[in-house]
Design a protein around this motif. Structure first.
Motif: not given
Length: 885
Positions: A183-185, A219-224
């Motif tokens: 993903g981009p973030r 991992i992904e946290r808060n969209g990042m």
């Protein structure tokens, strides 16, 4: 998100186009050569697929080291049963030719061969004959650095195939693949770590991502997306590296295992432990490369850092201790290496059966700290303390813990220091600084100055006591906001013409930082120049470099040179991420976010400041976590409603004392914008006035200037213009003069003056501030009927706003709101549009519910609307269910 098992083919467009052109138009074969995992087979598969789409017959062969032992094994599936009266090799040649190229003469044949270097000589000769007779066009892959038979080499020597060397993917392509997969973030530090570990190798990159996601490490946290802890290997990577090692002979394997133990291994040390032929063999196979080009004395490292990580993680502990003991002894036998790599030698001794030396461990810890390796530094200094290193080691440990954010343990170490570090006293015997407040302040025990010079304790002990205490005193005066007094101490003790840098260079940092806050920018640049010129006078330390760099960045920002400030911060952040230091990366991420905020790039600021918060622990040195949280909240506030969030931004903690007074005031100003985004305009102005008053009381004119201008931006600047104009007499640079002109123009409402102020701030790089002024100029020109000027202002506002990434401030509100409503009506209307009930608004503004309803009634009348749902559209708020009155 793409399937991680098959990442998209990105970054090979030009190579694929060249191969397809050679195969389908020129009739020339291509042999793709490169390291294992660099993407040779994937590129060849794509080329074969393109050839099929172009109407070619295609066949694919896969050679292996085992098939090389059997003649024609790779062609077995193409060979029919041989008649007994035929000569075997000649019959096979005719049969394969007939099978491959005799089916349709009108359709040329493209033959793909994986790992052509593994072909047996008979198969290689046959394929060479087919290529010579133009029966097939080859697209093959080949490992670099390996021996090939004569027939394979003749393919490119005789012009039957081009030899294409496939390089690793460049860093920007690695980033593109990662963003395509996740993903981009993605945190920039994570991107940098993936770049470093994969070294542009697509296979390693794919396994790194798969193992990271499946293992819960990525991992992904808060969209990042980011690493949770350090990046680690997984089963796929372990199997891959193990397969590489199993193909090595014992001497080469030892070379690889030894080199994997350290980041950069001096060649002299390696040659002391290994046969030179084995070293040359490992280098020829592409496993070993020079650590840095042209370095002397030369040092080696593994080509792929990920291989080193996997080897260290999978090697048995007993074997690791043997390897490290051998390296420790070899380092000790190389005097020059022992001096230059004392931290490496100390760590090797600590991790092996070699006897440890507390003095060596302490020197190693100082060196590791200077390099920014806080984890290694802490391990070494704790070992030194166990060995009886004493007070210097305890001071260093306190500093390391401070930087790592362990406030409680750092404070304990600090309080355990002997009384010899009490402050100097004035002639009347009173202390120059208050130890209880400044050494361990109210921010839950963050040590500010007591550990500041601990890494240089050995050098400091050789300095006159007055100079050492003066350096401490100057820093603590600066931390308390007494910048003038800090400069006086530096000038009195160290001299005005040249700072002697006797305490690690920190006095240069303090002098430059104090000058910046006083607006004496040319003086600050002079101190920065002195500090960098005298780096040879103190031990190498990345923290000194970072501190000088951060002050330089702020000096550039206040000089109106935002492009240079952003470039400096970006470059330093990338370098810190490359070094793998979360603490340094967090510091520089915050600097990038700060400059991006001033540039009006709110999306960028929010993203990088979120990373800064994640990188700096709750107890980080200098209270960076609290500062980064405040900046993040402000950047969200400055784009609230524009990014579609139905919830107002959350303010950072405001009831915590920050160890640096100027930062504390800045945090208060950030809080004002958060409050404003929540609709409490009156309270926001009150908070901005409080920040301006605090800055004035502490003689921090640069901060006062920004606070005063923010008051004007919030619509209450009628009484700040004269004070702001008076400050420009002591503040250098066009930026502050521009702020004074802009505040005066906003107050007067003169369109021409607003246009001029727009250009002043735009030249300084303050795009958001300039866009606000252009919008104000547009409204002023419309009000006076100057439509041509209004059109120019509109075009200027549009151009500036496009660079501001969805910023939203009161001056960027729709023109109808600003020109139609009073300030109190705008405040009440904004809170109502955000979903607040009349009772909630009354409590926030300390007025009656009837007063609120009266303001709303007048607002509805002015806009020609009937209720809150229409009001939300007029005010530009996201759609939501209106609250009941």
């Amino acid at each position: 998100m793409f399937d991680l098992a098959q990442l998209p083919l990105i970054g090979r467009t030009s190579e694929l186009a060249d191969i397809v052109t050679a195969l389908t138009r020129n009739g020339t074969g291509v042999i793709i050569a490169g390291q294992g995992g660099v993407g040779k087979s994937r590129l060849a598969q794509e080329a074969l697929a393109a050839a099929r789409r172009a109407g070619r017959h295609t066949y694919r062969l896969a050679a292996t080291s085992d098939s090389a032992k059997i003649p024609f094994a790779v062609l077995a599936h193409l060979i029919p049963a041989a008649p007994r009266d035929e000569t075997e090799h000649l019959w096979v040649l005719r049969a394969v030719m007939q099978r491959i190229s005799g089916t349709d003469v009108a359709r040329p044949v493209v033959l793909g061969i994986d790992d052509i270097h593994h072909l047996d000589t008979a198969s290689a000769a046959l394929i060479y004959q087919m290529a010579t007779r133009r029966r097939v066009t080859l697209v093959a892959t080949m490992q670099v650095g390996v021996q090939v038979c004569e027939s394979v080499a003749a393919l490119w020597k005789d012009g039957l195939a081009q030899l294409l060397n496939l390089d690793p993917l460049p860093p920007e392509v690695v980033d593109e693949i990662v963003r395509a997969a996740l993903g981009p973030r993605v945190y920039r530090t994570t991107l940098e770590e993936i770049r470093r570990l994969s070294a542009g190798n697509p296979l390693l990159l794919r396994y790194l991502l798969i193992d990271g996601v499946e293992g819960g490490n990525l991992i992904e946290r808060n969209g990042m997306w980011g690493w949770e802890g350090e990046a680690r290997s997984g089963p796929r990577l372990a199997d891959l590296v193990r397969a590489h090692l199993n193909r090595l002979g014992d001497p080469e394997r030892v070379v690889v295992e030894l080199t994997a133990q350290v980041e950069s291994l001096p060649l002299a040390v390696l040659e002391q432990l290994c046969d030179r032929g084995a070293i040359a063999s490992a280098e020829h196979a592409g496993l070993l490369i020079p650590a840095r080009s042209g370095e002397w004395p030369p040092a080696m490292r593994l080509q792929y850092p990920l291989h080193a990580t996997v080897i260290r993680e999978t090697t048995p502990v007993s074997r690791t201790r043997q390897l490290r003991a051998s390296l420790a002894r070899a380092y000790a036998d190389q005097p020059s290496q022992g001096v230059e790599n004392v931290d490496v030698m100390a760590t090797l001794r600590l991790d092996s059966d070699t006897d440890t030396d507390s003095d060596l461990q302490l020197r190693g810890a100082c060196t590791a700290f200077g390099k920014g390796a806080l984890i290694d530094a802490e391990r070494l200094v704790r070992s030194a303390i166990r060995g009886g290193a004493g007070a210097p080691a305890s001071r260093l440990l306190a500093t390391i813990l401070c930087w790592r954010g362990d406030r409680g343990d750092a404070t304990s170490q600090l309080r355990a220091q002997p009384a010899s570090h009490e402050p100097s006293r004035t002639d009347d015997g009173s202390p120059v600084w208050d130890r209880g407040r400044l050494t361990v302040n109210k921010l839950e025990g963050i040590p500010v100055a007591g550990t500041f010079f601990a890494p240089f304790s050995r050098e400091i002990d050789n300095v006159e006591r007055s100079e050492r205490d003066a350096a401490w005193r100057a820093w603590m005066l600066y931390a308390e906001g007494q910048c003038g007094a800090a400069l006086d101490v530096v000038a009195r003790v160290f001299g005005t013409s040249r700072i002697q840098a006797t305490t690690g260079g920190w006095e240069c940092v303090v002098a430059a930082a104090a000058s910046v806050e006083l607006g004496r920018l040319s003086e600050a640049f002079g101190f920065l120049k002195q500090g960098r010129a005298q780096r040879h006078l103190w031990p190498p330390c990345r923290w000194v470099e970072a501190a000088l760099g951060l002050v330089h960045c702020r000096a550039l920002l206040l000089s109106g040179r935002l492009v240079e400030a952003r470039r400096l911060a970006d470059d330093a952040f990338v370098e810190a991420a490359r070094l793998g230091s979360a603490e340094l990366s967090g510091m520089w991420a915050g600097a990038v976010g700060l400059v991006a905020k001033f540039q009006g790039q709110m999306l960028t600021a929010r993203s990088i400041l979120q990373e800064a918060v994640s990188l700096t622990g709750a107890g980080s040195a200098w209270g960076l976590r609290f500062y980064h949280e405040a900046l993040l909240a402000e950047s969200v506030a400055l784009s609230y409603k524009a990014h579609g969030s139905g919830r107002p931004p959350q303010a950072a903690a405001t009831d915590v004392r920050h160890p640096i007074r100027s930062v504390e005031i800045s945090m208060g100003l950030s809080h004002a914008w958060v409050v404003q985004a929540g609709g409490e305009a009156t309270r926001a102005v009150r908070l901005a006035r409080r920040a301006a008053a605090a800055a004035a009381a502490n003689n921090l004119p640069t901060l006062e200037a920004f606070a005063l201008y923010d008051i004007a931006r919030l619509g209450a600047g009628h009484d700040v213009v004269s004070r702001l104009e008076s400050l420009t007499s002591c503040l250098e640079g066009d930026l502050f003069a521009g702020l004074a002109s802009a505040a005066a123009a906003l107050t007067s409402g003169d369109g021409c003056h607003l246009d001029a102020a727009t250009e002043e701030l735009a030249r300084c790089g303050l795009s958001l501030h300039a866009a606000e002024l252009a919008g104000a100029a547009l409204r002023a020109h419309r009000a006076t009927g100057r439509l041509t000027s209004a059109r120019r202002s509109f075009e200027r506002r549009s151009a500036l706003s496009s660079a501001c990434e969805d910023a939203r401030t009161p001056l960027l509100e729709p023109g109808i709101v600003l020109t139609t409503l009073t300030q109190r009506e705008r405040e009440v209307a904004g809170l109502a549009a955000a979903g607040r009930s009349s009772r909630e608004i009354a409590e926030l503004l300390t007025v009656s519910v009837r007063t609120v309803d009266n303001h709303l009634s007048r607002t509805y009348s002015k806009f020609g609307i009937t209720g809150r749902s229409q009001l939300a559209n007029v005010m530009g708020h996201p759609a939501r269910a209106p609250a009941k009155s």
